[in-house]
Scaffold this motif. Structure first.
Motif, PDB file in Angstrom:
ATOM      1  N   TYR A  89      66.070  65.476   0.359  1.00 55.87           N
ATOM      2  CA  TYR A  89      65.098  66.568   0.254  1.00 55.87           C
ATOM      3  C   TYR A  89      64.513  66.660  -1.155  1.00 55.87           C
ATOM      4  N   PRO A  90      63.166  66.608  -1.302  1.00 58.11           N
ATOM      5  CA  PRO A  90      62.546  66.633  -2.631  1.00 58.11           C
ATOM      6  C   PRO A  90      62.566  67.996  -3.310  1.00 58.11           C
ATOM      7  N   GLY A  91      62.822  69.072  -2.552  1.00 58.01           N
ATOM      8  CA  GLY A  91      62.833  70.413  -3.128  1.00 58.01           C
ATOM      9  C   GLY A  91      61.672  71.253  -2.625  1.00 58.01           C
ATOM     10  N   ASP A  92      61.869  72.554  -2.595  1.00 57.10           N
ATOM     11  CA  ASP A  92      60.856  73.465  -2.051  1.00 57.10           C
ATOM     12  C   ASP A  92      59.537  73.427  -2.814  1.00 57.10           C
ATOM     13  N   ASP A  93      59.561  73.068  -4.095  1.00 57.52           N
ATOM     14  CA  ASP A  93      58.315  72.984  -4.854  1.00 57.52           C
ATOM     15  C   ASP A  93      57.464  71.803  -4.418  1.00 57.52           C
ATOM     16  N   TYR A  94      58.057  70.882  -3.673  1.00 60.57           N
ATOM     17  CA  TYR A  94      57.360  69.663  -3.265  1.00 60.57           C
ATOM     18  C   TYR A  94      57.141  69.573  -1.752  1.00 60.57           C
ATOM     19  N   VAL A  95      57.564  70.548  -1.013  1.00 57.75           N
ATOM     20  CA  VAL A  95      57.496  70.506   0.450  1.00 57.75           C
ATOM     21  C   VAL A  95      56.909  71.812   0.974  1.00 57.75           C
ATOM     22  N   ASP A  96      56.031  71.703   1.985  1.00 60.51           N
ATOM     23  CA  ASP A  96      55.455  72.887   2.622  1.00 60.51           C
ATOM     24  C   ASP A  96      56.051  73.133   4.008  1.00 60.51           C
ATOM     25  N   TRP A  97      56.201  72.064   4.787  1.00 58.33           N
ATOM     26  CA  TRP A  97      56.840  72.152   6.105  1.00 58.33           C
ATOM     27  C   TRP A  97      57.974  71.146   6.174  1.00 58.33           C
ATOM     28  N   VAL A  98      59.038  71.504   6.867  1.00 56.12           N
ATOM     29  CA  VAL A  98      60.100  70.535   7.157  1.00 56.12           C
ATOM     30  C   VAL A  98      60.001  70.157   8.631  1.00 56.12           C
ATOM     31  N   GLY A  99      60.217  68.897   8.908  1.00 59.66           N
ATOM     32  CA  GLY A  99      60.073  68.421  10.278  1.00 59.66           C
ATOM     33  C   GLY A  99      61.297  67.642  10.722  1.00 59.66           C
ATOM     34  N   ILE A 100      61.392  67.418  12.014  1.00 64.20           N
ATOM     35  CA  ILE A 100      62.477  66.612  12.578  1.00 64.20           C
ATOM     36  C   ILE A 100      61.899  65.788  13.726  1.00 64.20           C
ATOM     37  N   SER A 101      62.298  64.504  13.779  1.00 64.80           N
ATOM     38  CA  SER A 101      61.996  63.671  14.945  1.00 64.80           C
ATOM     39  C   SER A 101      63.228  63.644  15.837  1.00 64.80           C
ATOM     40  N   GLY A 102      63.023  63.776  17.142  1.00 63.99           N
ATOM     41  CA  GLY A 102      64.140  63.715  18.074  1.00 63.99           C
ATOM     42  C   GLY A 102      63.646  63.580  19.502  1.00 63.99           C
ATOM     43  N   TYR A 103      64.346  62.753  20.291  1.00 64.71           N
ATOM     44  CA  TYR A 103      63.922  62.454  21.659  1.00 64.71           C
ATOM     45  C   TYR A 103      65.099  62.556  22.622  1.00 64.71           C
ATOM     46  N   TYR A 104      64.761  62.908  23.871  1.00 64.41           N
ATOM     47  CA  TYR A 104      65.741  62.745  24.940  1.00 64.41           C
ATOM     48  C   TYR A 104      65.562  61.336  25.481  1.00 64.41           C
ATOM     49  N   SER A 105      66.493  60.462  25.139  1.00 61.67           N
ATOM     50  CA  SER A 105      66.407  59.053  25.530  1.00 61.67           C
ATOM     51  C   SER A 105      67.691  58.628  26.228  1.00 61.67           C
ATOM     52  N   THR A 106      67.555  57.680  27.150  1.00 58.28           N
ATOM     53  CA  THR A 106      68.730  57.105  27.828  1.00 58.28           C
ATOM     54  C   THR A 106      68.961  55.665  27.380  1.00 58.28           C
ATOM     55  N   VAL A 107      68.357  55.286  26.256  1.00 61.14           N
ATOM     56  CA  VAL A 107      68.498  53.911  25.762  1.00 61.14           C
ATOM     57  C   VAL A 107      69.921  53.644  25.297  1.00 61.14           C
ATOM     58  N   PHE A 108      70.496  54.588  24.560  1.00 56.32           N
ATOM     59  CA  PHE A 108      71.834  54.376  23.996  1.00 56.32           C
ATOM     60  C   PHE A 108      72.932  55.101  24.770  1.00 56.32           C
ATOM     61  N   THR A 109      72.552  56.029  25.614  1.00 52.23           N
ATOM     62  CA  THR A 109      73.539  56.757  26.409  1.00 52.23           C
ATOM     63  C   THR A 109      72.875  57.234  27.696  1.00 52.23           C
ATOM     64  N   SER A 110      73.648  57.305  28.741  1.00 53.56           N
ATOM     65  CA  SER A 110      73.115  57.798  30.011  1.00 53.56           C
ATOM     66  C   SER A 110      73.293  59.308  30.148  1.00 53.56           C
ATOM     67  N   ASP A 111      73.944  59.925  29.172  1.00 58.20           N
ATOM     68  CA  ASP A 111      74.197  61.364  29.231  1.00 58.20           C
ATOM     69  C   ASP A 111      72.902  62.159  29.055  1.00 58.20           C
ATOM     70  N   TYR A 112      72.818  63.260  29.776  1.00 55.50           N
ATOM     71  CA  TYR A 112      71.703  64.190  29.589  1.00 55.50           C
ATOM     72  C   TYR A 112      71.937  64.962  28.303  1.00 55.50           C
ATOM     73  N   ARG A 113      70.933  65.024  27.447  1.00 52.63           N
ATOM     74  CA  ARG A 113      71.040  65.721  26.170  1.00 52.63           C
ATOM     75  C   ARG A 113      69.904  66.725  26.073  1.00 52.63           C
ATOM     76  N   SER A 114      70.249  67.982  26.000  1.00 56.81           N
ATOM     77  CA  SER A 114      69.250  69.046  25.964  1.00 56.81           C
ATOM     78  C   SER A 114      68.571  69.113  24.600  1.00 56.81           C
TER      79      SER A 114
END
Length: 385
Positions: A256-281
């Motif tokens: 994290y660069p610090g609040d003086d250098y960031v306006d929004w924080v984001g996250i990438s995340g997917y419901y995928s069955t590539v690595f697991t067959s479990d349902y993930r909410s």
């Protein structure tokens, strides 16, 4: 008896004139029109009147998104180069996205104003996914049918694009050309530089390409400072790691660069069955990372990439449930859907089936997502605004 001599008569006449002048002057001054010069006292009174509540003044700019709202964004394979996929998404969602994310690689792309204008003219905030690499190397490896380890090497081992080279100024001429171009736009844009830096699949990830701990923060701050020096203050800076997939990965605060250098924080995340067959909410995928982020910043949060697999026939279910859970996250101000069919991986698109499209359209019909972006809105950088 006083004798009236000529000098005395003259003096009496002068005195009478002075008396008349003394009484007449205030009346003349008070009767002057708007075009006449005014005393300092009158000018001060006018200024005080303008300062009173209800006086005419320029209205305050509206924030994006407005209070209590969450924007819906979209990312397609071709972005503003071809709006076909975006148009299909809009029709299926029955909703006009308020933001569009598109990517640009440093080895190939120069600043092109028309790409930003095309997005803006369609009523969406342009968000640039800015990627310091040559993406053609990985694409060439895929076309050759090379094994996965060799494809990964072609993608993430690009010494020219080491983070330390960015921080020491090797790309400053290129960066300034973009800073000057973005400044010239005259409307807000967002920049998501070097996303998913906590992974291992890009040359800007700290775990590959000869990068060292702390290099990502140094590179980010160098770019940010260069834009600020160039006067490109119309940028919303979006810091966007991948969600932590297990406890063996580095803590997000490391990057994290610090609040003086960031306006929004984001996250990438997917419901995928590539690595697991479990349902993930949605909660299973994102909640741990959100809690971790909230330990070091209170900046507004954007889900900068998400999508769902339909391998187990649960894509529509996942979408419905995800948007129900989103209502509990008042600090999430935006969700960007990855509307891409990765034919050798997953079809993430909502247009993949009518059932999925219907589930998405029903979810985003909620009033929380109903508003219009305009280029005169100011990006919300504090949750309390």
């Amino acid at each position: 008896m006083t004798r009236l001599t000529v000098p005395r008569v003259v003096m009496l006449l002068i005195g009478a004139l002075l008396v008349v002048y003394a009484f007449a002057l205030p009346a003349v001054t008070a009767s002057r029109g708007p075009g006449d010069a005014r005393s300092g006292r009158v000018a001060k009174a006018d200024a005080e009147a303008l300062a009173q509540p209800g006086a005419s003044r320029r209205p305050a700019q509206q924030l994006f998104p407005p209070a209590g709202k969450t924007f819906i964004g979209v990312m397609t394979e071709k972005g503003p180069h071809d709006f076909t996929a975006m148009n299909m998404f809009t029709a299926a969602a029955e909703h006009q996205p308020q933001a569009m994310l598109f990517s640009s690689g440093w080895a190939v792309d120069a600043f092109d104003r028309t790409l930003f204008d095309r997005i803006k003219d369609r009523g969406m905030l342009p968000m640039l996914g800015w990627e310091p690499w040559d993406y053609r190397s990985g694409e060439a490896a895929v076309r050759k049918g090379l094994p996965t380890p060799e494809i990964d090497r072609a993608r993430n081992e690009q010494p020219q694009y080491r983070l330390s080279h960015i921080a020491r100024g090797d790309f400053d001429s290129y960066l300034r050309s973009w800073a000057d171009g973005i400044k010239s736009l005259g409307y807000p844009v967002a920049i998501r530089f070097g996303h998913e830096m906590n992974g291992y699949w890009y040359p800007w990830c700290e775990s590959v390409n000869g990068n060292q701990p702390g290099d990502y923060v140094k590179a980010w701050r160098h770019i940010h400072d260069l834009f600020r020096a160039a006067g490109a203050t119309n940028v919303t800076w979006v810091w966007s790691p991948n969600n932590r997939w297990d406890d063996s990965t580095q803590k997000l605060a490391t990057f994290y660069p610090g609040d003086d250098y960031v306006d929004w924080v984001g996250i990438s995340g997917y419901y995928s069955t590539v690595f697991t067959s479990d349902y993930r909410s949605f909660d299973t995928i994102f909640s741990q990372s959100i809690q971790e982020i909230r330990a070091f910043t209170s900046k507004p949060l954007v889900i900068t990439e998400t999508g769902a697999s339909d391998a187990n026939g649960r894509k529509a279910e996942w979408i419905t449930e995800a948007f129900q859970m989103l209502a509990r996250y008042q600090d999430i101000i935006g969700v960007i859907w990855f509307e891409v069919d990765k034919q050798k991986e997953v079809d993430w698109r909502i247009v993949s089936s009518p059932v999925v499209a219907k589930a998405f359209a029903k979810a985003v019909a909620d009033p929380r997502y109903q508003f219009t972006w305009s280029s005169d809105m100011l990006p919300r950088t504090k949750l309390a605004d």
